[in-house]
Design a protein around this motif. Structure first.
Motif, PDB file in Angstrom:
ATOM      1  N   ALA A  85       0.843  -1.001   0.134  1.00 26.26           N
ATOM      2  CA  ALA A  85      -0.272  -0.183  -0.089  1.00 26.26           C
ATOM      3  C   ALA A  85       0.977   1.004   0.068  1.00 26.26           C
ATOM      4  O   ALA A  85       0.601   1.642  -0.887  1.00 26.26           O
ATOM      5  CB  ALA A  85      -0.727  -0.063   1.293  1.00 26.26           C
ATOM      6  N   LEU A  86       2.351   1.177   0.818  1.00 26.20           N
ATOM      7  CA  LEU A  86       2.546   2.323   1.208  1.00 26.20           C
ATOM      8  C   LEU A  86       3.876   2.857  -0.223  1.00 26.20           C
ATOM      9  O   LEU A  86       4.266   3.917   0.105  1.00 26.20           O
ATOM     10  CB  LEU A  86       3.838   2.925   2.167  1.00 26.20           C
ATOM     11  N   TYR A  87       4.568   1.739  -1.167  1.00 23.13           N
ATOM     12  CA  TYR A  87       5.782   1.917  -1.905  1.00 23.13           C
ATOM     13  C   TYR A  87       4.931   2.989  -2.784  1.00 23.13           C
ATOM     14  O   TYR A  87       5.982   4.330  -3.159  1.00 23.13           O
ATOM     15  CB  TYR A  87       5.326   0.694  -2.528  1.00 23.13           C
ATOM     16  N   GLN A  88       4.196   2.897  -2.763  1.00 25.21           N
ATOM     17  CA  GLN A  88       3.291   3.893  -4.190  1.00 25.21           C
ATOM     18  C   GLN A  88       3.711   4.810  -3.671  1.00 25.21           C
ATOM     19  O   GLN A  88       3.750   6.414  -4.479  1.00 25.21           O
ATOM     20  CB  GLN A  88       2.136   2.979  -4.894  1.00 25.21           C
ATOM     21  N   VAL A  89       2.643   5.049  -2.278  1.00 22.32           N
ATOM     22  CA  VAL A  89       2.780   6.445  -1.877  1.00 22.32           C
ATOM     23  C   VAL A  89       4.616   7.132  -1.161  1.00 22.32           C
ATOM     24  O   VAL A  89       4.805   8.274  -2.200  1.00 22.32           O
ATOM     25  CB  VAL A  89       2.413   6.511  -0.737  1.00 22.32           C
ATOM     26  N   TRP A  90       5.373   6.313  -1.369  1.00 25.49           N
ATOM     27  CA  TRP A  90       6.551   6.674  -0.972  1.00 25.49           C
ATOM     28  C   TRP A  90       6.939   7.359  -2.051  1.00 25.49           C
ATOM     29  O   TRP A  90       8.664   7.851  -2.212  1.00 25.49           O
ATOM     30  CB  TRP A  90       7.680   5.825   0.038  1.00 25.49           C
ATOM     31  N   ALA A  91       7.143   6.057  -3.448  1.00 26.46           N
ATOM     32  CA  ALA A  91       7.304   6.565  -4.529  1.00 26.46           C
ATOM     33  C   ALA A  91       7.491   7.928  -4.616  1.00 26.46           C
ATOM     34  O   ALA A  91       8.120   8.698  -6.218  1.00 26.46           O
ATOM     35  CB  ALA A  91       6.949   5.705  -5.641  1.00 26.46           C
ATOM     36  N   ALA A  92       6.576   9.147  -4.368  1.00 31.35           N
ATOM     37  CA  ALA A  92       5.786  10.473  -4.747  1.00 31.35           C
ATOM     38  C   ALA A  92       7.712  10.879  -4.410  1.00 31.35           C
ATOM     39  O   ALA A  92       6.969  12.787  -4.565  1.00 31.35           O
ATOM     40  CB  ALA A  92       5.045  10.576  -4.604  1.00 31.35           C
ATOM     41  N   MET A  93       8.089  11.215  -3.056  1.00 32.76           N
ATOM     42  CA  MET A  93       9.147  11.637  -2.328  1.00 32.76           C
ATOM     43  C   MET A  93       9.540  12.139  -2.490  1.00 32.76           C
ATOM     44  O   MET A  93       9.925  12.130  -3.934  1.00 32.76           O
ATOM     45  CB  MET A  93       9.050  11.149  -1.017  1.00 32.76           C
ATOM     46  N   ASP A  94      10.131  13.790  -2.841  1.00 33.22           N
ATOM     47  CA  ASP A  94      11.401  14.461  -2.424  1.00 33.22           C
ATOM     48  C   ASP A  94      12.444  14.622  -2.238  1.00 33.22           C
ATOM     49  O   ASP A  94      11.745  14.551  -0.220  1.00 33.22           O
ATOM     50  CB  ASP A  94      10.971  15.417  -3.687  1.00 33.22           C
ATOM     51  N   ALA A  95      14.085  15.662  -1.799  1.00 34.87           N
ATOM     52  CA  ALA A  95      13.984  15.886  -0.967  1.00 34.87           C
ATOM     53  C   ALA A  95      13.628  16.798   0.095  1.00 34.87           C
ATOM     54  O   ALA A  95      14.322  16.441   1.551  1.00 34.87           O
ATOM     55  CB  ALA A  95      15.575  16.272  -1.127  1.00 34.87           C
ATOM     56  N   GLU A  96      13.156  18.000  -0.015  1.00 30.97           N
ATOM     57  CA  GLU A  96      12.010  18.579   0.581  1.00 30.97           C
ATOM     58  C   GLU A  96      11.669  17.369   1.990  1.00 30.97           C
ATOM     59  O   GLU A  96      11.364  17.953   2.803  1.00 30.97           O
ATOM     60  CB  GLU A  96      10.807  18.789   0.110  1.00 30.97           C
ATOM     61  N   VAL A  97      10.537  17.114   1.494  1.00 27.12           N
ATOM     62  CA  VAL A  97       9.798  15.453   1.736  1.00 27.12           C
ATOM     63  C   VAL A  97      10.593  14.984   3.049  1.00 27.12           C
ATOM     64  O   VAL A  97      10.651  14.955   4.825  1.00 27.12           O
ATOM     65  CB  VAL A  97       9.383  14.570   1.463  1.00 27.12           C
ATOM     66  N   VAL A  98      11.744  14.913   2.535  1.00 25.21           N
ATOM     67  CA  VAL A  98      13.144  13.918   3.526  1.00 25.21           C
ATOM     68  C   VAL A  98      12.891  14.956   4.301  1.00 25.21           C
ATOM     69  O   VAL A  98      13.612  14.741   5.406  1.00 25.21           O
ATOM     70  CB  VAL A  98      13.705  13.435   3.464  1.00 25.21           C
ATOM     71  N   LYS A  99      13.747  16.013   4.250  1.00 20.61           N
ATOM     72  CA  LYS A  99      14.129  16.818   4.932  1.00 20.61           C
ATOM     73  C   LYS A  99      13.582  17.167   6.288  1.00 20.61           C
ATOM     74  O   LYS A  99      13.692  16.909   6.930  1.00 20.61           O
ATOM     75  CB  LYS A  99      14.932  18.060   4.464  1.00 20.61           C
ATOM     76  N   GLY A 100      11.860  17.250   6.008  1.00 17.02           N
ATOM     77  CA  GLY A 100      10.909  18.014   6.814  1.00 17.02           C
ATOM     78  C   GLY A 100      10.595  16.849   8.120  1.00 17.02           C
ATOM     79  O   GLY A 100      10.771  17.169   8.721  1.00 17.02           O
ATOM     80  N   ALA A 101      10.398  15.089   7.058  1.00 14.78           N
ATOM     81  CA  ALA A 101      10.329  13.904   7.908  1.00 14.78           C
ATOM     82  C   ALA A 101      11.463  14.109   8.922  1.00 14.78           C
ATOM     83  O   ALA A 101      11.593  13.325  10.073  1.00 14.78           O
ATOM     84  CB  ALA A 101       9.952  12.888   7.222  1.00 14.78           C
ATOM     85  N   ALA A 102      12.678  14.489   8.350  1.00 12.57           N
ATOM     86  CA  ALA A 102      13.610  14.120   9.311  1.00 12.57           C
ATOM     87  C   ALA A 102      14.033  14.604  10.292  1.00 12.57           C
ATOM     88  O   ALA A 102      14.304  14.275  11.357  1.00 12.57           O
ATOM     89  CB  ALA A 102      14.855  13.730   8.066  1.00 12.57           C
ATOM     90  N   SER A 103      13.847  16.123   9.983  1.00 17.02           N
ATOM     91  CA  SER A 103      13.811  17.361  11.131  1.00 17.02           C
ATOM     92  C   SER A 103      12.664  16.953  12.651  1.00 17.02           C
ATOM     93  O   SER A 103      13.494  16.838  13.599  1.00 17.02           O
ATOM     94  CB  SER A 103      13.266  18.401  10.576  1.00 17.02           C
ATOM     95  N   ALA A 104      11.369  16.334  11.940  1.00 20.72           N
ATOM     96  CA  ALA A 104      10.693  16.191  12.879  1.00 20.72           C
ATOM     97  C   ALA A 104      11.521  14.368  13.763  1.00 20.72           C
ATOM     98  O   ALA A 104      11.426  14.714  14.798  1.00 20.72           O
ATOM     99  CB  ALA A 104       9.727  15.947  12.058  1.00 20.72           C
ATOM    100  N   GLY A 105      11.217  14.149  13.007  1.00 18.94           N
ATOM    101  CA  GLY A 105      11.758  12.451  13.187  1.00 18.94           C
ATOM    102  C   GLY A 105      13.306  12.715  14.225  1.00 18.94           C
ATOM    103  O   GLY A 105      13.362  11.859  15.265  1.00 18.94           O
ATOM    104  N   LEU A 106      13.952  13.281  13.980  1.00 17.26           N
ATOM    105  CA  LEU A 106      15.318  13.219  14.756  1.00 17.26           C
ATOM    106  C   LEU A 106      15.314  14.230  16.083  1.00 17.26           C
ATOM    107  O   LEU A 106      15.301  13.169  17.509  1.00 17.26           O
ATOM    108  CB  LEU A 106      16.186  14.054  14.056  1.00 17.26           C
ATOM    109  N   GLY A 107      14.738  15.233  15.468  1.00 18.05           N
ATOM    110  CA  GLY A 107      14.250  16.051  16.749  1.00 18.05           C
ATOM    111  C   GLY A 107      13.457  15.283  18.316  1.00 18.05           C
ATOM    112  O   GLY A 107      13.618  15.423  19.488  1.00 18.05           O
ATOM    113  N   TRP A 108      12.019  14.638  17.167  1.00 14.58           N
ATOM    114  CA  TRP A 108      11.505  13.658  18.616  1.00 14.58           C
ATOM    115  C   TRP A 108      12.278  12.702  19.078  1.00 14.58           C
ATOM    116  O   TRP A 108      12.218  12.180  20.625  1.00 14.58           O
ATOM    117  CB  TRP A 108      10.381  12.455  17.754  1.00 14.58           C
ATOM    118  N   LEU A 109      13.301  12.193  18.138  1.00 13.09           N
ATOM    119  CA  LEU A 109      14.199  11.281  19.338  1.00 13.09           C
ATOM    120  C   LEU A 109      15.107  11.396  20.038  1.00 13.09           C
ATOM    121  O   LEU A 109      14.995  11.149  21.310  1.00 13.09           O
ATOM    122  CB  LEU A 109      15.558  10.427  17.958  1.00 13.09           C
TER     123      LEU A 109
END
Ligand SMILES: [Zn+2]
Length: 461
Positions: A85-109
């Motif tokens: 189900a998710l592969y097709q969603v993830w296929a749309a990601m770009d560097a901006e998505v990764v940067k934002g997700a990683a900022s929140a994820g690493l902050g949370w950690l």
């Protein structure tokens, strides 16, 4: 520059615990710790640790930071259904998505006591910017040690694999990009803030050739190897049907057991499998919340420990574990093991060791981090265990592991304050959180543009 943490309870993981004592930090290292009052060090900074427990900073050994942008989808799916189900969603990601997700994820950690995290990124859609660099940029801003794994998949549906062909890469492209990532970013030094890992995604999405070539590349470069293994019974069946071997035996055949390898999950192991992991020094990242969320099963952690296999903890990607705090995984591990094996299956102190030294071993950094000892890096979590509710527990390690994660007075990475009084100090906490929300919106929008209506289509798996 010297820093003293004083009047603090210390659970160093190596060596005796201290009821009230001090930790001295010079530069990025711990130089001294012990019971009683702190020594007089002229000009030293001081942190009053009254009411706090000092532990080594926690080490997260399995994550997919980009998944912050795809939480709450395919809620009731098995792993394979969820992935499809998710592969097709993830296929749309770009560097901006990764940067934002990683900022929140690493902050949370960081906000749950983590001072070192790995990240397994394995989808690299073409023409979408430098996704690997985006995660690294976020980690530099937050200020925790980062072990990004250049992941990969080359075994799409047409080759008998699980992912659609649209999200896999060519073998040669993968090996070139992986070598480039190691050359560009890997820092082997003692104080290293960044080490690169080589990490084909899983037996059901990476070819045998990709696995063996990746191992050769990692060993030539002197970096570590990581992949998912033995997560579900579906994977067992897939490996038996496609390769005639169960997952651990298949890895053995491919040269993928050894002290430079750690696997995520290892839920479904035979006695012989546990013996092989222990004998070869192969580590495991136990991700109990993710395993629970996907109904994958409960790993045989206490048996693995008894047989001498190394185990660290991981939160796994936020799409399968949602908002899991790393500190909470100690409790989740303790409860799962006791539910399965009884109350003597795992102690609070063993759970703390998994989250610290066990993780450091998975990353090959047990000489540098994972315990509080003179000579080691000053990666320290200061837990406030004197709150109106937590103060009822006399044993601070019990308060930390048996209950919900206590508030953090400080998180130090190499002596630098990353969290103070429950707030990120290196970046704006609000901005990091908002970046995660924006990344989620952006990913869904990018997916929509490609005709994938994520929420509608994958909500129920
Ligand atoms: Zn994973």
């Amino acid at each position: 520059m010297s820093l003293l943490i004083e009047n603090v309870a210390i659970a160093p993981v190596a060596g005796p615990e201290v009821g009230s004592g001090y930790i001295r930090i010079d530069g990025d290292r711990i130089t001294e710790l012990g019971a009683g009052p702190a020594p007089d060090v002229p000009g030293a900074g001081r942190i009053d640790g009254t009411g706090c427990l000092a532990t080594p900073g926690l080490v997260n050994t399995h994550h997919h930071l980009y998944q912050w942008a795809s939480q709450g989808l395919a809620q009731d799916a098995t792993l394979f259904e969820w992935l499809v189900a998710l592969y097709q969603v993830w296929a749309a990601m770009d560097a901006e998505v990764v940067k934002g997700a990683a900022s929140a994820g690493l902050g949370w950690l960081a906000l749950s006591g983590c001072t070192t995290s790995s990240d397994h990124h394995y989808i690299f859609p073409k023409g979408r910017g430098d996704l690997f660099a985006a995660g690294i940029e976020a980690a530099r801003e937050i200020g925790i040690r980062f072990h990004p794994a250049r992941g990969s998949m080359d075994r799409g549906e047409s080759q008998g694999g699980l992912p659609p062909d649209s999200v896999v890469e060519e073998l040669d492209d993968i090996l070139a990009a992986t070598a480039e990532a190691v050359d560009a970013y890997h820092d082997p030094s003692f104080s290293s803030m960044l080490r690169v890992v080589v990490a084909p995604c899983s037996p059901f999405s990476a070819s045998a050739e990709l696995m063996t070539e990746s191992a050769a590349l990692a060993r030539a470069k002197g970096v570590r190897l990581h992949t998912h293994l033995a997560e579900t019974l579906d994977e067992d069946e897939h490996c038996l049907a496609q390769f005639g071997l169960r997952p651990v035996d298949y890895m053995e055949k491919l040269g993928w057991l050894g002290p430079d390898v750690w696997f995520a999950h290892t839920v479904h192991l035979s006695d012989a499998d546990i013996g092989k992991l222990a004998a070869t020094g192969t580590g495991s990242a136990h991700c109990p919340s993710s395993n629970g969320r996907l109904g994958a099963g409960i790993a045989r952690v206490s048996e693995m420990l008894r047989h001498g296999a190394n185990v660290g903890l991981g939160v796994d990607g936020s799409a399968s574990s949602e908002l899991t705090p790393l500190a909470g995984e100690m409790r989740q591990t303790l409860l799962f093991q006791r539910a399965r094996y009884g109350p003597d299956a795992l102690t609070a102190r063993q759970a703390l060791e998994l989250a610290t030294l066990g993780g450091a071993r998975n990353l090959g950094r047990e000489n540098e981090i994972g315990t509080l000892e003179p000579g080691k890096l000053a990666d320290v979590a200061l837990w406030r265990v004197d709150g109106p509710f937590t103060a009822a527990v006399a044993d601070p390690v019990c308060a930390l592991v048996f209950g919900p994660p206590p508030p953090l007075a400080r998180v130090l990475v190499g002596g630098r304050i990353v969290v103070e009084d429950g707030e990120l100090k290196t970046v704006s906490q609000d901005a990091a959180g908002r970046a995660g929300v924006e990344a989620g919106r952006r990913l869904l929008r990018l997916a929509e543009e490609r005709g994938v209506h994520a929420v509608k289509e994958v909500h129920h798996g």
